[in-house]
Structure formats: structure tokens, C-alpha cells
Design a protein around this motif. Structure first.
Motif, PDB file in Angstrom:
ATOM      1  N   ASN A 166      39.597  38.509  39.363  1.00 29.18           N
ATOM      2  CA  ASN A 166      40.651  37.926  38.540  1.00 29.18           C
ATOM      3  C   ASN A 166      41.317  36.740  39.226  1.00 29.18           C
ATOM      4  OD1 ASN A 166      40.254  39.731  36.415  1.00 29.18           O
ATOM      5  ND2 ASN A 166      41.579  41.268  37.352  1.00 29.18           N
ATOM      6  N   VAL A 410      47.262  37.776  33.634  1.00 27.16           N
ATOM      7  CA  VAL A 410      46.173  38.722  33.834  1.00 27.16           C
ATOM      8  C   VAL A 410      46.578  39.716  34.908  1.00 27.16           C
ATOM      9  CG1 VAL A 410      43.813  39.003  34.640  1.00 27.16           C
ATOM     10  CG2 VAL A 410      44.380  37.116  33.115  1.00 27.16           C
ATOM     11  N   GLU A 412      46.029  41.889  37.909  1.00 26.96           N
ATOM     12  CA  GLU A 412      45.015  41.850  38.950  1.00 26.96           C
ATOM     13  C   GLU A 412      44.303  43.186  39.111  1.00 26.96           C
ATOM     14  OE1 GLU A 412      46.542  40.457  42.608  1.00 26.96           O
ATOM     15  OE2 GLU A 412      46.485  38.361  42.015  1.00 26.96           O
ATOM     16  N   GLY A 415      42.747  43.678  34.838  1.00 29.06           N
ATOM     17  CA  GLY A 415      42.165  42.533  34.165  1.00 29.06           C
ATOM     18  C   GLY A 415      42.645  42.336  32.749  1.00 29.06           C
TER      19      GLY A 415
END
Length: 513
Positions: A166, A410, A412, A415
Motif C-alpha cells: 500500500n 488507504v 495500511e 488496504g
């Protein structure tokens, strides 16, 4: 049937069919579900399916002598061969970065035998810390507060890989320079090639680089120091290197391929068969492959490196080769990509006009072939299905795929994108490279390209979406890129070795690179 009513082994079998996001959710239901969802056997299977391996942190690194050599630089890129003349009048004649060369008028065109922490954005990447000039590697490469993990923790391994992935898609990195022009004990001229290498005995990862100063240097990534210099054999620029299982092969504009034993710190074979500069060298367990401006590809068999095949088909310099699964791929200034049988030397297939201009670079993980060209584009091809993508709309009459823009975040760990509403405006179209694509690297999820336009770009391997656009590291043409799960490294004519580190603040000491 509820899992809490099942015997543990049956419940685990049921959980083994769940994706990792569902396991994380199940762990929130109850204490029993958490125990099941955290079972190491589940996470080990998930890691193995992605080829994510656990390792014990390295305890030692090899040391070697250091030497320096001084030599004046110039603006030539010796690692690129001449290009076959193009009849495409839409492309400027001088955009390739290297001179064109006429092909013999009587040379026929061979035919192919019957039966290659923010939302991901395609614009400038998010750099979480300002770039800085260093003569040594940044301390973040040592993994913060790393402690030895004596027993594999596969959930931790999986979650760390997801965080790193990510980071790539978010373009979240720190930038530093392993070498800058004039730094002590560094290369004294253009750096043409590099490769990350992990010693199997210790797990220590190092970086090898080759330069116009005729030397090969080995760098300790944790300290930024040069720990070995291989010199005194090549009489001209080192254009390509390949390192594998304690052996290093180097190719040079002196027409030589030199094979080095890293344990003995000395050359064990010097091959002088090519009639012009050797532009690329690669090898695996069975054979070594080299290509040259003399338009040939040559193969040699281990352990004695006896001559095996001379592959003659290209009509211009063969700029790059790659080997995978007993097949060889070669690309040339004649705009073709050729697939060879490594055992017999037979030409399996020819992809004519694979790019609009000469092809400068290639990487190959069967069945996927990734190529970069002086037409400023990259192309990925599955040679078994003939499916793939290109950054050039003319390649398949489709617009290039780009990542969508957004303002969400996003996570981590999992996701997930927290943005609820889609962007009201369509995403702006993102350009591909603006100059010759000199180097490409193919990974399991991403591909990376480096260009004469001073930038490094990261692409989604499956879709061709532009994931990250890394600029500001180089002040000259980029000649080589490489990457692993935690970082991208690049080098070029500005004598810089840039490290784009995506693992800042994350302990990655247990990840096998």
C-alpha cells in the motif's frame, strides 16, 4: 453450522478458504474466533501463496577491498546500440537518444514461426519526508527498532507485506542518495547498471553497481559504505552486471564478458567472443547469455562456460536479453522482440514491430515479458496468450490505463479505501515517459521503469495503471532501475544512486528480499 461448534481442526479448515481481510474481520467476533483467525498455519498458507518468505535477520556482511579510479565523463550512453531506421515520420528523428543505423538493404524480415497512505494516484507521488543528499544510505534501511524474530510470525509477515504494497500504491516513500558525484570512495563516472543481491549464507542484502570508470562496486545498504571494488580487468565501461549464487558476470564496451567468483574475489573466466560492445549479460543455473552491438546473442554452458549457441536474427544492435524457464528473450534496435529455445538455439517466435522505435530494455519472468523503448513507452506481453498492455494507445487502439484519482485514505493494514463517494470529475489522463525507457524491472505486483526523462515510474503489473511517478531524484538520464518489496534503486549519468524507500518506520528485518 457455527465455527465455535466445530472441532478446532475442522474450523481451521473452513477458515483456510477465507481471504486475509475476512480473517481480520473474524478476529473481532469473539475470543475463539480470534484464536482461529490468528492461527499461524492460515497466515503461512497466505504468505506462501504470494511467495512471501520469513527470514532470520542477517548477522554479517562480506567485506572486500576498496579502490578508486578517476576518468572524465561524457554525454554518451555506451549501453545502447544503434537503432534500425524507422519509416515512421510522426516520431522526431532525434528522440531516441542514440543514432540510427541503416540496415543492409538485402536483409530480409524474418517471419514468425508458426506456433510475451493515500489513494493510489497516477500523478506525482507523495513523499512523506523531504529528499536529502547523502553520501551514505539512510538509516531507515536498517528497520527501526528491529529485534530478532527467532520464530516465524506469519500474520506479522503478511500484514507487513500488505503495508509495504500500500505504500507503493500510495507513492509514500523517503528519498536519499547512496552516492552523489564526488563522494569519497564512490564511482568517478556515469553509473550504467545495478543489481540488488542477497547473500544466501547470511541473508545480507547488498547493492552492486557498474560504471564508466571500469569498476564494479559492492555497497553495504545499512551503512552506505563501499565494501568491495572489482577492477583491473575491464578496459572500458562496465555496461551490465548479473549476480546470482555467489557469481557475478559483467559486460563491457571492451567486448568482454568477465565472470567473477565473489568468495574468491577474483575473475574465473574472461570471454572475448563478441566483435563489438557487450550490452547485456544474464545467467541462470545452466547457462550464461550475452548480447552485443554486433547484432548477435551468444550462450555458454556452466560449469566451464563452453560456447553453446550464436543466435543470429536481429538486424541491429541487440540491446538487452533475459532468460527464464529455459527460454531467452532478446530485444533490438530493429524494433523486434525474439523468443528463443535456450537448449536448441531455435527461434521460437518473432514479434516484429513490437514497439514503434528501437527496444532498449527487457525483463522476463515466464510467460511475462516487459519491454521499454525509444518510442517512450513500455509494454507487457504474456507470450503464451499474446495478451498484455502498453502505455502506447497505438499498441492496441485503446487508451492507456491510469489509476483513478481520489482523496480517500488507504488503510495500511487491510488496504480498504475509506472514501465513500467517487470523484465528481473524470481523472486526468497521465502521460507515459517523455523520453527513451532505458530500464525496466518486472515484479509480482508492480513493474518499474526508468527513463532518459529523469523519472522512475511504477505501474500495476496486471492492468498497466500508473501507480507512482517518482521525480526529483536524478538530474540526468536514468540508465538502470531495480526494486524489491521495500525499495526502488536507480542510477544514471548524474553519478547518483537513488534509494526510494517505501519501508520508512516499518520493521522489515524478517522479510526475505
Amino acid at each position: 453450522m457455527y465455527p465455535q461448534l466445530l472441532p478446532p481442526e475442522i474450523a481451521l479448515h473452513v477458515f483456510s478458504y477465507l481471504p486475509y481481510q475476512s480473517l481480520l474481520t473474524c478476529a473481532l467476533v469473539s475470543q475463539r474466533w480470534r484464536t482461529l483467525a490468528d492461527d499461524q498455519s492460515l497466515w503461512k498458507s497466505l504468505c506462501l501463496s504470494r511467495k512471501w518468505e520469513w527470514r532470520v535477520p542477517a548477522q554479517a556482511s562480506l567485506q572486500g577491498p576498496d579502490h578508486t579510479r578517476s576518468e572524465e565523463g561524457d554525454l554518451d550512453d555506451e549501453g545502447m546500440g544503434d537503432e534500425e531506421d524507422s519509416s515512421d515520420d510522426d516520431m522526431p528523428a532525434d528522440d531516441s537518444g542514440f543514432a540510427s543505423m541503416d540496415v543492409d538493404a538485402h536483409t530480409p524480415l524474418p517471419s514468425s514461426p508458426s506456433s510475451s497512505a493515500v489513494l493510489a494516484v497516477a500523478g506525482p507521488s507523495r513523499q512523506v519526508r523531504s529528499s536529502r543528499t547523502r553520501h551514505s544510505a539512510p538509516s531507515v534501511l536498517q528497520s527501526p527498532a528491529a529485534t530478532p524474530h527467532l520464530k516465524p510470525h506469519y500474520k506479522l509477515l503478511h500484514q507487513t507485506h500488505v503495508r509495504l504494497r500500500n505504500r507503493f500504491t500510495a507513492g509514500s516513500y523517503t528519498l536519499s542518495n547512496l552516492q552523489t558525484r564526488g563522494a569519497p570512495n564512490s564511482h568517478s563516472n556515469t553509473i550504467y547498471c545495478l543489481q540488488l543481491y542477497t547473500y544466501p549464507e547470511t541473508g545480507t542484502q547488498v547493492l552492486f553497481t557498474g560504471s564508466k570508470d571500469r569498476t564494479i562496486r559492492e555497497w553495504d545498504l545499512s551503512t552506505g559504505s563501499v565494501i568491495r571494488v572489482l577492477d583491473g580487468v575491464h578496459e572500458s565501461s562496465v555496461l551490465s552486471i548479473c549476480v546470482y549464487r555467489g557469481i557475478l558476470a559483467s559486460a563491457s564496451s571492451d567486448r568482454r564478458v568477465v565472470v567473477w567468483d565473489l568468495a574468491k574475489n577474483e575473475p574465473i573466466k574472461v570471454i572475448r567472443d563478441h566483435e563489438d560492445s557487450v550490452l547485456c549479460v544474464r545467467f541462470d543455473d545452466r547457462r550464461l547469455v550475452s548480447c552485443s552491438k554486433d547484432r548477435t546473442v551468444r550462450t555458454y554452458l556452466f560449469p566451464d562456460l563452453k560456447r553453446q549457441h550464436i543466435l543470429n536474427a536481429h538486424r541491429a544492435a541487440v540491446n538487452a536479453v533475459a532468460i527464464s524457464n529455459n527460454q531467452i528473450v532478446s530485444v533490438s534496435g530493429d524494433r523486434s522482440l525474439r523468443l528463443w529455445d535456450a537448449e536448441t538455439g531455435a527461434l521460437v517466435r518473432t514479434f516484429e514491430n513490437h514497439h514503434r522505435r528501437g527496444i532498449a530494455s527487457v525483463d522476463f519472468r515466464h510467460p511475462f515479458v516487459l519491454s521499454g523503448s525509444s518510442d517512450k513507452h513500455i509494454r507487457l506481453l504474456d507470450v503464451s496468450t499474446l495478451q498484455g498492455w502498453s502505455t502506447s494507445p497505438s499498441a492496441d487502439n485503446k487508451p492507456p490505463v491510469v489509476a483513478e484519482l481520489g482523496s480517500g485514505v488507504v488503510c495500511e493494514a487491510c488496504g480498504n479505501n475509506t472514501t465513500a463517494a467517487a470523484a465528481s470529475q473524470p481523472p486526468p489522463r497521465r502521460r507515459a515517459h517523455e523520453d527513451l525507457v532505458r530500464s525496466v524491472a518486472l515484479g509480482s505486483e508492480f513493474v518499474v521503469s526508468g527513463s532518459y526523462d529523469f523519472t522512475v515510474k511504477v505501474w500495476d503489473r496486471q492492468t498497466g495503471a500508473l501507480v507512482a511517478d517518482l521525480a526529483g531524484g536524478h538530474t540526468g538520464r536514468i540508465f538502470c532501475v531495480g526494486f524489491d518489496y521495500t525499495k526502488i534503486v536507480s542510477c544514471g549519468e548524474d553519478q547518483r544512486i537513488c534509494i526510494w524507500d517505501f519501508s520508512h518506520g516499518i520493521d522489515t528485518s524478517f522479510i526475505k528480499l
